[in-house]
Each structure stands twice: as structure tokens, then as C-alpha cells.
Design a protein around this motif. Structure first.
Motif, PDB file in Angstrom:
ATOM      1  N   PRO A   1       0.900  -1.099   0.048  1.00 39.35           N
ATOM      2  CA  PRO A   1       0.101  -0.025   0.003  1.00 39.35           C
ATOM      3  C   PRO A   1       0.954   1.351   0.009  1.00 39.35           C
ATOM      4  O   PRO A   1       1.992   1.369   0.290  1.00 39.35           O
ATOM      5  CB  PRO A   1      -0.783  -0.217   1.394  1.00 39.35           C
ATOM      6  N   SER A   2       0.139   2.529  -0.367  1.00 45.96           N
ATOM      7  CA  SER A   2       0.626   3.632  -0.202  1.00 45.96           C
ATOM      8  C   SER A   2       1.279   3.961   1.219  1.00 45.96           C
ATOM      9  O   SER A   2       0.604   3.532   2.066  1.00 45.96           O
ATOM     10  CB  SER A   2      -0.072   4.811  -0.952  1.00 45.96           C
ATOM     11  N   LEU A   3       2.322   4.536   1.400  1.00 46.25           N
ATOM     12  CA  LEU A   3       2.854   5.061   2.720  1.00 46.25           C
ATOM     13  C   LEU A   3       2.574   6.496   3.040  1.00 46.25           C
ATOM     14  O   LEU A   3       3.064   6.960   4.130  1.00 46.25           O
ATOM     15  CB  LEU A   3       4.226   4.659   2.962  1.00 46.25           C
ATOM     16  N   ALA A   4       1.958   7.127   2.101  1.00 43.18           N
ATOM     17  CA  ALA A   4       1.823   8.621   2.350  1.00 43.18           C
ATOM     18  C   ALA A   4       0.588   8.720   3.110  1.00 43.18           C
ATOM     19  O   ALA A   4      -0.427   7.719   3.394  1.00 43.18           O
ATOM     20  CB  ALA A   4       1.442   9.302   0.782  1.00 43.18           C
TER      21      ALA A   4
ATOM     22  N   LEU B   1      10.908   1.743  -6.463  1.00 45.40           N
ATOM     23  CA  LEU B   1       9.408   1.944  -6.286  1.00 45.40           C
ATOM     24  C   LEU B   1       9.164   2.344  -4.695  1.00 45.40           C
ATOM     25  O   LEU B   1       8.226   3.175  -4.651  1.00 45.40           O
ATOM     26  CB  LEU B   1       8.504   0.906  -6.670  1.00 45.40           C
ATOM     27  N   GLN B   2      10.020   2.167  -3.796  1.00 40.20           N
ATOM     28  CA  GLN B   2       9.682   2.472  -2.614  1.00 40.20           C
ATOM     29  C   GLN B   2       9.560   3.755  -2.271  1.00 40.20           C
ATOM     30  O   GLN B   2       8.625   4.455  -1.331  1.00 40.20           O
ATOM     31  CB  GLN B   2      10.984   1.602  -1.734  1.00 40.20           C
TER      32      GLN B   2
ATOM     33  N   LEU C   1       2.008   6.254  -3.951  1.00 44.68           N
ATOM     34  CA  LEU C   1       1.893   4.951  -4.948  1.00 44.68           C
ATOM     35  C   LEU C   1       1.247   3.571  -4.253  1.00 44.68           C
ATOM     36  O   LEU C   1       2.229   3.206  -3.234  1.00 44.68           O
ATOM     37  CB  LEU C   1       3.189   4.854  -5.737  1.00 44.68           C
ATOM     38  N   GLU C   2       0.575   2.908  -4.702  1.00 40.88           N
ATOM     39  CA  GLU C   2       0.059   1.457  -4.242  1.00 40.88           C
ATOM     40  C   GLU C   2       0.729   0.419  -5.490  1.00 40.88           C
ATOM     41  O   GLU C   2       0.476   0.721  -6.522  1.00 40.88           O
ATOM     42  CB  GLU C   2      -1.251   1.261  -4.017  1.00 40.88           C
TER      43      GLU C   2
END
Length: 291
Positions: free
Chosen positions: A134-137, A165-166, A173-174
Motif C-alpha cells: 500500500p501507499s505509505l503517504a 518504487l519504494q 503509490l500503491e
């Protein structure tokens, strides 16, 4: 980019054509898709080259012929619900199953797959068996950015794609990782291990396996169940039907909402277009060659 062997058709054509000394078969890249409509497109028997006719007699459905050039004819054939590309020579004597390259080394087969085999839609990807990172934002700033990634647990460039991509996950981003298995004998066992992990633990398992990729400090494999085998076959069928011939296989929507695909490790400057997010900083030394 690692080429993916066209295993299903290869096994079939070997068994069918060994008895025919005048026919040859060249193995290479796979491609297949959702079932076609043979009643509408099946060709008449008398117009088929002998190798194609022989395959038809053994159970393949001949979907359509398409133009390639003076030396070859292209064919879409269907076996057990899978559409594939093969070629016959102009004299109708030989059948070729593999990647067709032009004089400049361009992969023509990939273009033929996209032109003559209908591809799945973006929504079809949701039917695959994927692992969600999942997104980390923060929720207030996370965007609606999602990409799909086909990967083999033994693919070093998949590991590099994961690293690249991390930072984009931090930006919203997911990533949905779709496991396939073809590079090494234990690829299937490694994929089975993550597919058998509870859903809420799969992202953690994926991260641990990626972090340990070059260390071999942990064993992330287990014998696949029948369910795992079916899941992996579904994923492989989807990858092939998209015309993706190697891993990592990227699938995303562009600004116009059209689905895009790419096989192989991407240059870092391309990631903003793929993710739909601003460019992110990368500090991993192993990624510097992709700047």
C-alpha cells in the motif's frame, strides 16, 4: 529483460510434430490470451499450410491468419482457451514458434501479440492473485496511483524495480505485485510461499524476501498446493496475454487512462510517467546505473 518460454504450446507442438520430419519448431517467447470465438474466425481446411492443418487435426483452433511479409505468414491459434502467435514459412513447409526479430533486432512478435490478440483490460488485472504494497503517504495526501508489477522471485531486476518504487510509495503509490514462476526450478516454491501467507502478512513477506534477495539468509519457499499452481497459472496466462515477455513486467495507466505495459527494468526518469507522481530521490547505489 529475461525471455519467457512459451511452455504450453512448446510441449504440445513437440509431441505433435516429432513424427513429421519435414516440419521444424523453434521455441521461445510465450503469448496467449482469453478464449477467442473460433466459430467466427476459424479458417477452412483447404487453405491451411500442412503444419497448421496437422495441429488443427490434433485439437488446436486456428483463429486467424495475419500478414507478416514475403517470407512468413502469421497465425493466431488457440489451445485450451489460450491464444498464441505462431508463424509458417511462405512455402507452407515449416512452422515456427518463437520471437520474430527484424534486421534491427526489434521484437516483431510483441507487436503482433498486441495487434492480433485482444488484450485484457485494466479491470481484468484485479482478478489476478497479487500482493499489495500500500501507499505509505498520509491519507490526506495519498493520491490514487496504482500500478501492477509481474515478478519472479528469482529475478534480480524485479528486486531493483522494488527498490526503485519504494520512494514512490512514500509519495502515494500503491504497488500490486503479481507473482509468476519460470526463471528457476524453485521460483514456483517461492511464489507459493507468499501466496499461502495470510493476506495481511503478504506485504511483509514480500519486503523480507526482497531485502534478503542477495543474502540467501532466509528460505522463502514451500511446496506449492494445487491452489497455488492454479493461481500461478492464472497469473502467467494474464502476463502472456498482455504481451509481456519477461520480468519485471510493468502495467500502468497513462494520463489519458490508456493501459501501458513494459517489460524489463525501467530507467529512473521514466518512473514519474509510470506512477503519475513527482520524481523521487533514489540513494541506493545499485540503482545509479538506471539514472
Amino acid at each position: 529483460m529475461t525471455r519467457h518460454l512459451f511452455l504450453t504450446l512448446l510441449a504440445l507442438t513437440f509431441s505433435l510434430l516429432l513424427s513429421l520430419s519435414s516440419y521444424t519448431l523453434a521455441e521461445n517467447t510465450p503469448a496467449q490470451n482469453t478464449p477467442s470465438q473460433p466459430a467466427e474466425t476459424q479458417l477452412e481446411l483447404e487453405v491451411l499450410p500442412a503444419p497448421i492443418q496437422h495441429l488443427k487435426n490434433k485439437g488446436l483452433v486456428i483463429v486467424r491468419e495475419f500478414p507478416v511479409g514475403a517470407a512468413l505468414k502469421g497465425w493466431v491459434v488457440n489451445y485450451q482457451g489460450k491464444d498464441m502467435i505462431v508463424y509458417t514459412t511462405a512455402d507452407d513447409e515449416f512452422l515456427i514458434n518463437g520471437v520474430l526479430l527484424d534486421a534491427q533486432g526489434n521484437d516483431l512478435t510483441e507487436g503482433h501479440q498486441k495487434s492480433w490478440i485482444p488484450r485484457p483490460s485494466w479491470d481484468d488485472l484485479a482478478t489476478s492473485h497479487f500482493i499489495t504494497e500500500p501507499s505509505l503517504a498520509p491519507e490526506s495526501t495519498a493520491g490514487e496511483s496504482t500500478i501492477y508489477m509481474f515478478y519472479d522471485a528469482n529475478c534480480p531486476f524485479c528486486h531493483l524495480a522494488w527498490l526503485a518504487l519504494q520512494p514512490y510509495r512514500e509519495a502515494g503509490l500503491e504497488v500490486r505485485w503479481i507473482p509468476v514462476a519460470y526463471l528457476k526450478p524453485d521460483s514456483r516454491d517461492k511464489a507459493a510461499a507468499i501466496l499461502s501467507t495470510p493476506k495481511n502478512k503478504q506485504a511483509e513477506h514480500l519486503r523480507a524476501s526482497m531485502q534478503a534477495f542477495n543474502t540467501d539468509t532466509q528460505d522463502f519457499s514451500q511446496p506449492p498446493s494445487n491452489e497455488n499452481k492454479q493461481q500461478l497459472q492464472t497469473n502467467m496466462n494474464l502476463m502472456q496475454s498482455l504481451g509481456i515477455n519477461g520480468t519485471p513486467g510493468w502495467v500502468w495507466l497513462n494520463k489519458e487512462g490508456k493501459m501501458q505495459t513494459q517489460a524489463g527494468m525501467l530507467r529512473l526518469p521514466k518512473l514519474p510517467n509510470v506512477t503519475g507522481l513527482p520524481a523521487q530521490k533514489h540513494t541506493e547505489p545499485t540503482l545509479m546505473r538506471f539514472r
